[in-house]
Write an enzyme that holds these catalytic residues in place. Sequence first.
Site, PDB file in Angstrom:
ATOM      1  N   GLU A 275       0.923  -1.252  -0.047  1.00  0.00           N
ATOM      2  CA  GLU A 275      -0.029  -0.078  -0.005  1.00  0.00           C
ATOM      3  C   GLU A 275       0.738   1.149  -0.045  1.00  0.00           C
ATOM      4  OE1 GLU A 275      -3.903  -1.545   2.081  1.00  0.00           O
ATOM      5  OE2 GLU A 275      -2.820  -0.202   3.373  1.00  0.00           O
ATOM      6  N   ARG A 291      -2.042 -10.887   2.778  1.00  0.00           N
ATOM      7  CA  ARG A 291      -3.307 -11.608   2.742  1.00  0.00           C
ATOM      8  C   ARG A 291      -4.068 -11.155   1.505  1.00  0.00           C
ATOM      9  NH1 ARG A 291      -6.729  -7.688   3.792  1.00  0.00           N
ATOM     10  NH2 ARG A 291      -6.235  -6.093   5.367  1.00  0.00           N
ATOM     11  N   ARG A 337     -18.557  -1.393  -1.629  1.00  0.00           N
ATOM     12  CA  ARG A 337     -18.632  -2.518  -0.698  1.00  0.00           C
ATOM     13  C   ARG A 337     -19.987  -2.057  -0.155  1.00  0.00           C
ATOM     14  NH1 ARG A 337     -13.071  -2.963   3.014  1.00  0.00           N
ATOM     15  NH2 ARG A 337     -11.728  -2.919   1.390  1.00  0.00           N
TER      16      ARG A 337
HETATM   17  P1  ADP Z   1      -3.532   1.209   9.459  1.00  0.00           P
HETATM   18  O1  ADP Z   1      -2.822  -0.100   9.421  1.00  0.00           O
HETATM   19  O2  ADP Z   1      -4.073   1.695  10.780  1.00  0.00           O
HETATM   20  O3  ADP Z   1      -4.916   1.073   8.543  1.00  0.00           O
HETATM   21  P2  ADP Z   1      -2.105   2.944   7.649  1.00  0.00           P
HETATM   22  O4  ADP Z   1      -0.577   2.922   7.725  1.00  0.00           O
HETATM   23  O5  ADP Z   1      -2.639   1.670   6.508  1.00  0.00           O
HETATM   24  O6  ADP Z   1      -2.770   2.394   8.952  1.00  0.00           O
HETATM   25  O7  ADP Z   1      -2.970   4.265   7.453  1.00  0.00           O
HETATM   26  C1  ADP Z   1      -4.149   4.062   7.247  1.00  0.00           C
HETATM   27  C2  ADP Z   1      -4.723   5.412   6.844  1.00  0.00           C
HETATM   28  O8  ADP Z   1      -3.870   6.418   7.370  1.00  0.00           O
HETATM   29  C3  ADP Z   1      -4.118   5.589   5.136  1.00  0.00           C
HETATM   30  O9  ADP Z   1      -4.913   5.040   4.210  1.00  0.00           O
HETATM   31  C4  ADP Z   1      -4.048   7.126   5.013  1.00  0.00           C
HETATM   32  O10 ADP Z   1      -5.644   7.404   4.774  1.00  0.00           O
HETATM   33  C5  ADP Z   1      -3.730   7.551   6.383  1.00  0.00           C
HETATM   34  N1  ADP Z   1      -2.308   7.729   6.551  1.00  0.00           N
HETATM   35  C6  ADP Z   1      -1.178   6.941   6.993  1.00  0.00           C
HETATM   36  N2  ADP Z   1      -0.034   7.537   6.786  1.00  0.00           N
HETATM   37  C7  ADP Z   1      -0.222   8.671   6.438  1.00  0.00           C
HETATM   38  C8  ADP Z   1       0.623   9.804   6.239  1.00  0.00           C
HETATM   39  N3  ADP Z   1       1.956   9.859   6.364  1.00  0.00           N
HETATM   40  N4  ADP Z   1       0.204  10.831   5.720  1.00  0.00           N
HETATM   41  C9  ADP Z   1      -1.117  11.128   5.601  1.00  0.00           C
HETATM   42  N5  ADP Z   1      -2.068  10.167   5.697  1.00  0.00           N
HETATM   43  C10 ADP Z   1      -1.549   8.985   6.219  1.00  0.00           C
END
Ligand code: ADP
Length: 447
Positions: A275, A291, A337
């Site tokens: 991602e 997964r 969804r």
């Molecule tokens: P989780 O595992 O809690 O879902 P992620 O790292 O995948 O955490 O981040 C979830 C969401 O948070 C991302 O899809 C985005 O919307 C926001 N996000 C994460 N990191 C950043 C960042 N560095 N800047 C801006 N938004 C972020």
Amino acid sequence: MFQKILIANRGEIALRVLRAAKELGIQTVAVHSTADANAMHVRLADESVCIGPPSSRESYLNVHQILSACEITGADAVHPGYGFLSENAKFAEILAAHNLTFIGPSAEHIRIMGDKIEAKRTAKRLGIPVVPGSEGAIHDDREARQIAAEIGYPVLVKASAGGGGRGMKVARSEADLSEALSTARSEAGSAFGDDAVYLEKYLEKPRHIEVQIMGDGAGNAIHLGERDCSLQRRHQKIWEEATSPALNIEQREKIGNIVSKAVADLGYSGAGTVEFLYENGEFFFIEMNTRLQVEHPVTEAITGIDLVHEQIRVASGAGLSVRQEDIWFLGHAIECRINAEDPYTFAPSPGVITHFHTPGGLGVRVDSGVYTGYRIPPYYDSLIGKLIVHGRNRVECMMRLRRALDEFVVDGINSTLPLFRELVGNVDVANGDYDIHWLENYLAESR
Ligand code: ADP
């Protein structure tokens, strides 16, 4: 090849896996809680075993019961679906210790990617672009202030053990930083039992773009293009598309090749998703999911490749059925969804579905485990089904989606169908002109 696969999940994904196994001539075992005795995956499986009461902890997350079900039925492999035990490294190890195959990557790779600091470090080492930020966990406020000043405000404090958007706090200036750190730490400590946090540059208007990969565990890997999952509510994706309206062919190939080379070098086995946040033409790694994802069907629609077939093949040692040069991206696909929720307040709406009618026709797929007369139990997530529409290009896909949404009937409970009917008619959505905050802003203004 396996003789019998036990599916350690429920709902639409249990049915999805069951279908793939049947097509490969493999026997299927459904497991279910007492609340799911009438579920479609239970009805369609060759055998089924009740593994406990409604609570997930006592049923779908109950490793002892799942092992017993494998033993009773003679299953030789377990497919975990998504959620539940799918990213539990310990579960993968326990299965291996019982001579059962976990249909997924190695426990080691699950563990690395489950720890966000370790995942980011690994991604960087493998040549994947990451969000600028701290090298590892932050130990004190002084260190945090120093790093934040280097990367520039706003910064995001993130939990190493994070998931579901919890344990994340934005600091817009140095004045907010120590509060953001302590809030994120205490949230992470109580939610995950681990209060390690790290710092990242906060991106203001990114898109969420993820790359689907498959590895054979022997140093070969392919990518199956990207999905754009920027339309999110509370960090939950609700609408996903392939390909991304923001990328051209060169950008797609470039990021796809970086990611597939990285996972090949890692020796990764099975399906995975890397991602990224994407802003101003640049990709920034945020995490890897080890997964199958909820939104995998949009990739299947544009590639024609059954990802669950490939997962099963790789886990059985048969290798991948396709090479990178065999993969073509044809047309455009969108998934909605559909949840059992009020489309305005998003309050859960369990209960009996008095009428369920799914759309059909060319390019329309519905993955759902519900039917007319089915009672949605209140114990699990609220996904009723996924509508996946494919067209020769994005315009045709949107026209078909609008038609399919009109045909879809879910009576007796509230569903999010009306929200999708609004979105498909929205000019920004029609233009593919949205970032990860677009939906929240739209909901705030329109409700
Ligand atoms: P989780 O595992 O809690 O879902 P992620 O790292 O995948 O955490 O981040 C979830 C969401 O948070 C991302 O899809 C985005 O919307 C926001 N996000 C994460 N990191 C950043 C960042 N560095 N800047 C801006 N938004 C972020």
